[in-house]
Design a protein around this motif. Sequence first.
Motif, PDB file in Angstrom:
ATOM      1  N   ALA A 139      37.781  24.672  15.122  1.00  0.00           N
ATOM      2  CA  ALA A 139      38.995  24.482  14.328  1.00  0.00           C
ATOM      3  C   ALA A 139      39.461  25.825  13.781  1.00  0.00           C
ATOM      4  O   ALA A 139      38.702  26.544  13.133  1.00  0.00           O
ATOM      5  N   SER A 140      40.716  26.138  14.023  1.00  0.00           N
ATOM      6  CA  SER A 140      41.274  27.413  13.580  1.00  0.00           C
ATOM      7  C   SER A 140      41.904  27.334  12.202  1.00  0.00           C
ATOM      8  O   SER A 140      42.125  28.359  11.558  1.00  0.00           O
ATOM      9  N   GLY A 141      42.257  26.128  11.755  1.00  0.00           N
ATOM     10  CA  GLY A 141      43.014  25.959  10.531  1.00  0.00           C
ATOM     11  C   GLY A 141      44.500  25.788  10.776  1.00  0.00           C
ATOM     12  O   GLY A 141      45.245  25.441   9.852  1.00  0.00           O
ATOM     13  N   ILE A 142      44.961  26.034  12.002  1.00  0.00           N
ATOM     14  CA  ILE A 142      46.334  25.706  12.389  1.00  0.00           C
ATOM     15  C   ILE A 142      46.303  24.243  12.821  1.00  0.00           C
ATOM     16  O   ILE A 142      45.920  23.912  13.941  1.00  0.00           O
ATOM     17  N   VAL A 143      46.665  23.361  11.908  1.00  0.00           N
ATOM     18  CA  VAL A 143      46.262  21.958  11.975  1.00  0.00           C
ATOM     19  C   VAL A 143      46.713  21.276  13.259  1.00  0.00           C
ATOM     20  O   VAL A 143      45.913  20.609  13.942  1.00  0.00           O
ATOM     21  N   GLU A 144      47.971  21.411  13.627  1.00  0.00           N
ATOM     22  CA  GLU A 144      48.443  20.706  14.815  1.00  0.00           C
ATOM     23  C   GLU A 144      47.791  21.232  16.088  1.00  0.00           C
ATOM     24  O   GLU A 144      47.517  20.456  17.017  1.00  0.00           O
ATOM     25  N   MET A 145      47.529  22.515  16.163  1.00  0.00           N
ATOM     26  CA  MET A 145      46.836  23.053  17.336  1.00  0.00           C
ATOM     27  C   MET A 145      45.397  22.555  17.396  1.00  0.00           C
ATOM     28  O   MET A 145      44.849  22.340  18.488  1.00  0.00           O
ATOM     29  N   ASP A 146      44.777  22.361  16.238  1.00  0.00           N
ATOM     30  CA  ASP A 146      43.388  21.894  16.224  1.00  0.00           C
ATOM     31  C   ASP A 146      43.234  20.475  16.756  1.00  0.00           C
ATOM     32  O   ASP A 146      42.126  20.057  17.103  1.00  0.00           O
ATOM     33  N   THR A 147      44.316  19.718  16.829  1.00  0.00           N
ATOM     34  CA  THR A 147      44.242  18.363  17.391  1.00  0.00           C
ATOM     35  C   THR A 147      44.214  18.370  18.911  1.00  0.00           C
ATOM     36  O   THR A 147      43.969  17.335  19.532  1.00  0.00           O
ATOM     37  N   ILE A 148      44.456  19.530  19.528  1.00  0.00           N
ATOM     38  CA  ILE A 148      44.481  19.597  21.001  1.00  0.00           C
ATOM     39  C   ILE A 148      43.516  20.676  21.497  1.00  0.00           C
ATOM     40  O   ILE A 148      43.802  21.403  22.436  1.00  0.00           O
ATOM     41  N   ASN A 149      42.362  20.769  20.849  1.00  0.00           N
ATOM     42  CA  ASN A 149      41.292  21.649  21.303  1.00  0.00           C
ATOM     43  C   ASN A 149      40.500  20.983  22.433  1.00  0.00           C
ATOM     44  O   ASN A 149      40.924  19.977  22.999  1.00  0.00           O
ATOM     45  N   LEU A 150      39.328  21.531  22.722  1.00  0.00           N
ATOM     46  CA  LEU A 150      38.449  20.954  23.733  1.00  0.00           C
ATOM     47  C   LEU A 150      37.719  19.752  23.140  1.00  0.00           C
ATOM     48  O   LEU A 150      36.944  19.895  22.185  1.00  0.00           O
ATOM     49  N   ALA A 151      37.939  18.569  23.701  1.00  0.00           N
ATOM     50  CA  ALA A 151      37.404  17.339  23.111  1.00  0.00           C
ATOM     51  C   ALA A 151      35.881  17.287  23.163  1.00  0.00           C
ATOM     52  O   ALA A 151      35.245  16.733  22.260  1.00  0.00           O
ATOM     53  N   ASP A 152      35.276  17.821  24.217  1.00  0.00           N
ATOM     54  CA  ASP A 152      33.812  17.757  24.338  1.00  0.00           C
ATOM     55  C   ASP A 152      33.170  19.121  24.069  1.00  0.00           C
ATOM     56  O   ASP A 152      32.205  19.516  24.722  1.00  0.00           O
ATOM     57  N   ALA A 153      33.709  19.809  23.079  1.00  0.00           N
ATOM     58  CA  ALA A 153      33.183  21.130  22.738  1.00  0.00           C
ATOM     59  C   ALA A 153      31.720  21.082  22.305  1.00  0.00           C
ATOM     60  O   ALA A 153      30.935  21.974  22.636  1.00  0.00           O
ATOM     61  N   GLU A 154      31.324  20.049  21.569  1.00  0.00           N
ATOM     62  CA  GLU A 154      29.935  19.987  21.109  1.00  0.00           C
ATOM     63  C   GLU A 154      28.961  19.798  22.265  1.00  0.00           C
ATOM     64  O   GLU A 154      27.839  20.333  22.234  1.00  0.00           O
ATOM     65  N   ALA A 155      29.365  19.080  23.297  1.00  0.00           N
ATOM     66  CA  ALA A 155      28.513  18.938  24.484  1.00  0.00           C
ATOM     67  C   ALA A 155      28.371  20.289  25.186  1.00  0.00           C
ATOM     68  O   ALA A 155      27.285  20.641  25.667  1.00  0.00           O
ATOM     69  N   LEU A 156      29.452  21.047  25.238  1.00  0.00           N
ATOM     70  CA  LEU A 156      29.369  22.399  25.786  1.00  0.00           C
ATOM     71  C   LEU A 156      28.461  23.263  24.916  1.00  0.00           C
ATOM     72  O   LEU A 156      27.633  24.026  25.430  1.00  0.00           O
ATOM     73  N   GLY A 157      28.586  23.147  23.604  1.00  0.00           N
ATOM     74  CA  GLY A 157      27.758  23.921  22.703  1.00  0.00           C
ATOM     75  C   GLY A 157      26.271  23.677  22.905  1.00  0.00           C
ATOM     76  O   GLY A 157      25.457  24.605  22.797  1.00  0.00           O
ATOM     77  N   ALA A 158      25.908  22.438  23.206  1.00  0.00           N
ATOM     78  CA  ALA A 158      24.496  22.125  23.447  1.00  0.00           C
ATOM     79  C   ALA A 158      23.971  22.862  24.672  1.00  0.00           C
ATOM     80  O   ALA A 158      22.818  23.306  24.699  1.00  0.00           O
ATOM     81  N   VAL A 159      24.807  23.028  25.694  1.00  0.00           N
ATOM     82  CA  VAL A 159      24.414  23.804  26.871  1.00  0.00           C
ATOM     83  C   VAL A 159      24.284  25.279  26.511  1.00  0.00           C
ATOM     84  O   VAL A 159      23.312  25.947  26.873  1.00  0.00           O
ATOM     85  N   ILE A 160      25.261  25.797  25.784  1.00  0.00           N
ATOM     86  CA  ILE A 160      25.264  27.221  25.451  1.00  0.00           C
ATOM     87  C   ILE A 160      24.035  27.602  24.627  1.00  0.00           C
ATOM     88  O   ILE A 160      23.449  28.674  24.827  1.00  0.00           O
ATOM     89  N   GLU A 161      23.614  26.745  23.727  1.00  0.00           N
ATOM     90  CA  GLU A 161      22.454  27.041  22.885  1.00  0.00           C
ATOM     91  C   GLU A 161      21.191  27.272  23.696  1.00  0.00           C
ATOM     92  O   GLU A 161      20.281  27.972  23.248  1.00  0.00           O
ATOM     93  N   ARG A 162      21.127  26.726  24.885  1.00  0.00           N
ATOM     94  CA  ARG A 162      19.944  26.876  25.731  1.00  0.00           C
ATOM     95  C   ARG A 162      20.005  28.139  26.597  1.00  0.00           C
ATOM     96  O   ARG A 162      19.049  28.405  27.341  1.00  0.00           O
ATOM     97  N   HIS A 163      21.083  28.913  26.473  1.00  0.00           N
ATOM     98  CA  HIS A 163      21.262  30.053  27.387  1.00  0.00           C
ATOM     99  C   HIS A 163      21.764  31.273  26.614  1.00  0.00           C
ATOM    100  O   HIS A 163      22.963  31.542  26.554  1.00  0.00           O
TER     101      HIS A 163
END
Length: 263
Positions: A158-182
């Motif tokens: 979330a950037s704090g630009i509210v309307e843009m934050d509604t159209i970010n990557l929906a599965d970002a946390e699933a991606l984050g779980a992969v990144i944490e392992r690498h």
Amino acid sequence: MMLAQISDCHVVEPGRLLFDRIDTAGHLAAAVAHLNRIGPDFVWVTGDLVDSGRPAQYAHLRSMLDRLEAPYAVMPGNHDARETLKAAFADHPYWREGPGNLHYAIEDLPLRLIALDSLVAGESGGRIGEAQLAWLEAKLGEARKRPTVIAVHHPLFASGIVEMDTINLADAEALGAVIERHPQVERILCGHIHRPITARWHGTVVTTAPSVAHQVALRLGPKDPVSWIMEPPACQLHRWSEDSGLVTHQSCIGDYGPMTPFE
């Protein structure tokens, strides 16, 4: 190695202006000339290449990108159309064979580059999906000691630009779980938000690039509508060395007068 990133070109057909006001093709031509003066080793164009995904727009885009003196790669954003994009750059060597998402890896540079495809047809927000996440996990597992940069068009935080934050990557946390392992993932590069932003995220650093044309206005109030503004266009330069790691600079595109030595 110097990796240049340009993003959110939003090119339209020749002779047209975006919103009847913005010469996106002119801005991209200026960005290409700017990068040719700098001389990066590679250029990555991180989505929203054109505005409406039409063949004539991609032809116009390619006529300008092919003026780059450095090799370059493209990837989709939410304004793109997968098959039309791939057809326009069919001779580029990094595409995976067969239909489907346009994710890929570039292996022959000092940095390993991995592009993820977050386009959801007909939607402004993005999603990677389970199959692509599994591919990424496998790819990262193949080279655990190689410094790697990942690009995905949609931001992950979330950037704090509210309307843009509604159209970010929906599965970002699933991606984050992969990144944490690498831990070899040095950086994740995004576009979409038309602003330069940096955040620490799941054990790595995420940066978003400004547009080479128009920017999203920095309005952080909870009820501020999203707006565009003609702040200076810019690109990002990611300088890699084994000694210092990955260091990112923002490079404004335009004529700001001569360089003057300090005395």
